[in-house]
Scaffold this motif. Structure first.
Motif, PDB file in Angstrom:
ATOM      1  N   ALA A 133     -74.965 -15.882  27.498  1.00  0.00           N
ATOM      2  CA  ALA A 133     -73.894 -17.179  27.387  1.00  0.00           C
ATOM      3  C   ALA A 133     -74.607 -18.325  26.692  1.00  0.00           C
ATOM      4  N   LEU A 134     -75.934 -18.601  27.279  1.00  0.00           N
ATOM      5  CA  LEU A 134     -76.673 -19.809  26.585  1.00  0.00           C
ATOM      6  C   LEU A 134     -77.018 -19.455  25.123  1.00  0.00           C
ATOM      7  N   GLN A 135     -77.508 -18.056  24.904  1.00  0.00           N
ATOM      8  CA  GLN A 135     -77.902 -17.863  23.635  1.00  0.00           C
ATOM      9  C   GLN A 135     -76.660 -18.129  22.664  1.00  0.00           C
ATOM     10  N   ASP A 136     -75.411 -17.581  23.034  1.00  0.00           N
ATOM     11  CA  ASP A 136     -74.372 -17.910  22.062  1.00  0.00           C
ATOM     12  C   ASP A 136     -74.047 -19.219  21.919  1.00  0.00           C
ATOM     13  N   VAL A 137     -74.230 -20.132  22.846  1.00  0.00           N
ATOM     14  CA  VAL A 137     -73.893 -21.647  22.313  1.00  0.00           C
ATOM     15  C   VAL A 137     -74.965 -22.106  21.514  1.00  0.00           C
ATOM     16  N   VAL A 138     -76.137 -21.552  21.729  1.00  0.00           N
ATOM     17  CA  VAL A 138     -77.258 -22.359  20.821  1.00  0.00           C
ATOM     18  C   VAL A 138     -77.012 -21.685  19.420  1.00  0.00           C
ATOM     19  N   ALA A 139     -76.632 -20.576  19.198  1.00  0.00           N
ATOM     20  CA  ALA A 139     -76.313 -19.845  17.915  1.00  0.00           C
ATOM     21  C   ALA A 139     -74.999 -20.665  17.289  1.00  0.00           C
ATOM     22  N   LEU A 140     -74.028 -20.973  18.307  1.00  0.00           N
ATOM     23  CA  LEU A 140     -73.138 -22.007  17.237  1.00  0.00           C
ATOM     24  C   LEU A 140     -73.672 -23.187  16.947  1.00  0.00           C
ATOM     25  N   ALA A 141     -74.626 -23.837  17.602  1.00  0.00           N
ATOM     26  CA  ALA A 141     -74.861 -25.154  17.420  1.00  0.00           C
ATOM     27  C   ALA A 141     -75.974 -24.895  15.835  1.00  0.00           C
ATOM     28  N   TRP A 142     -76.614 -23.748  15.871  1.00  0.00           N
ATOM     29  CA  TRP A 142     -77.184 -23.712  14.518  1.00  0.00           C
ATOM     30  C   TRP A 142     -76.288 -23.443  13.421  1.00  0.00           C
ATOM     31  N   LEU A 143     -74.935 -22.967  13.787  1.00  0.00           N
ATOM     32  CA  LEU A 143     -74.027 -23.199  12.566  1.00  0.00           C
ATOM     33  C   LEU A 143     -73.465 -24.722  12.656  1.00  0.00           C
ATOM     34  N   GLY A 144     -73.974 -25.519  13.182  1.00  0.00           N
ATOM     35  CA  GLY A 144     -73.337 -26.848  13.069  1.00  0.00           C
ATOM     36  C   GLY A 144     -72.295 -27.338  13.868  1.00  0.00           C
ATOM     37  N   THR A 145     -72.088 -26.301  15.037  1.00  0.00           N
ATOM     38  CA  THR A 145     -70.907 -26.720  15.943  1.00  0.00           C
ATOM     39  C   THR A 145     -71.484 -26.993  17.408  1.00  0.00           C
ATOM     40  N   SER A 146     -71.090 -28.246  17.927  1.00  0.00           N
ATOM     41  CA  SER A 146     -71.487 -28.558  19.111  1.00  0.00           C
ATOM     42  C   SER A 146     -70.511 -27.875  20.266  1.00  0.00           C
ATOM     43  N   SER A 147     -70.862 -27.222  21.270  1.00  0.00           N
ATOM     44  CA  SER A 147     -69.842 -26.337  21.946  1.00  0.00           C
ATOM     45  C   SER A 147     -70.655 -26.255  23.525  1.00  0.00           C
ATOM     46  N   PHE A 148     -69.677 -25.574  24.330  1.00  0.00           N
ATOM     47  CA  PHE A 148     -70.106 -25.392  25.600  1.00  0.00           C
ATOM     48  C   PHE A 148     -70.026 -23.694  25.948  1.00  0.00           C
ATOM     49  N   SER A 149     -70.773 -23.270  26.969  1.00  0.00           N
ATOM     50  CA  SER A 149     -70.869 -21.838  27.021  1.00  0.00           C
ATOM     51  C   SER A 149     -69.936 -21.586  28.285  1.00  0.00           C
ATOM     52  N   GLN A 150     -69.806 -20.435  28.403  1.00  0.00           N
ATOM     53  CA  GLN A 150     -69.250 -19.840  29.536  1.00  0.00           C
ATOM     54  C   GLN A 150     -69.824 -20.002  30.760  1.00  0.00           C
ATOM     55  N   ALA A 151     -69.395 -19.983  31.933  1.00  0.00           N
ATOM     56  CA  ALA A 151     -70.196 -20.446  33.260  1.00  0.00           C
ATOM     57  C   ALA A 151     -71.064 -19.136  33.302  1.00  0.00           C
TER      58      ALA A 151
END
Length: 180
Positions: A133-151
């Motif tokens: 879940a943490l890796q996914d949110v970091v991957a989105l940030a590398w695409l330029g999107t600020s976001s939250f992970s699942q719990a």
């Protein structure tokens, strides 16, 4: 004949009395169910209103946390020549004020550093060793999107947490990801 009339009247009174008892029973049952339904509807409406208020409060808190994280990322972009460890140490005071459980900074290769209020200093960390879940949110940030992970469960904290991530820019290019 007087006795037959008395018995007939007595039977009629008993039948009327029983009919009235049955009618009163059904009226009381209807009133009881109506009051019970009204009470349950009232409780349901109050719970629904509280759930909406909680949801709004939760989203407000998430938005505020993301704004704080973006502000911290803005502080990092002002110092592109510093290494990640030094930049993260510079955020320690801001982290104490924000009350994030943990801050981390990752570079494009997945290597990073974690700053925790429970630990002294900055600890190196590898993204591939962290929860998906943490890796996914970091991957989105590398695409330029600020976001939250699942719990997800964080063994260092000992409970479920939400992670947020935002890109850190230098000269209009993403140079890293800040995670809380």
């Amino acid at each position: 004949m007087g006795e037959k009339k008395i018995r007939a009247r007595l039977r009629r009174l008993i039948v009327i009395f029983l009919a009235m008892c049955v009618a009163i029973f059904w009226v009381l049952r209807y009133v009881s169910q109506s009051v019970s339904n009204l009470y349950l509807t009232s409780i349901h409406d109050r719970l629904e209103e509280q759930a909406i208020q909680y949801e709004n409060s939760f989203h407000f808190k998430l938005d505020a946390d993301l704004l704080t994280l973006r502000a911290m990322a803005g502080m990092l972009q002002d110092h592109p020549d510093q290494d990640a460890k030094t930049m993260l140490l510079g955020l320690q005071e801001a982290n104490n004020a924000s009350q994030f459980v943990r801050l981390a900074y990752f570079e494009e290769d997945g290597c990073g550093f974690r700053l925790s209020s429970r630990e002294e200093g900055v600890v190196p960390v590898s993204l591939d060793q962290l929860p998906t879940a943490l890796q996914d949110v970091v991957a989105l940030a590398w695409l330029g999107t600020s976001s939250f992970s699942q719990a997800f469960y964080d063994p260092h904290v000992g409970s479920k947490v939400l992670a947020s991530a935002t890109p850190v820019y230098t000269d209009g290019q993403i140079c890293g990801v800040l995670v809380s």
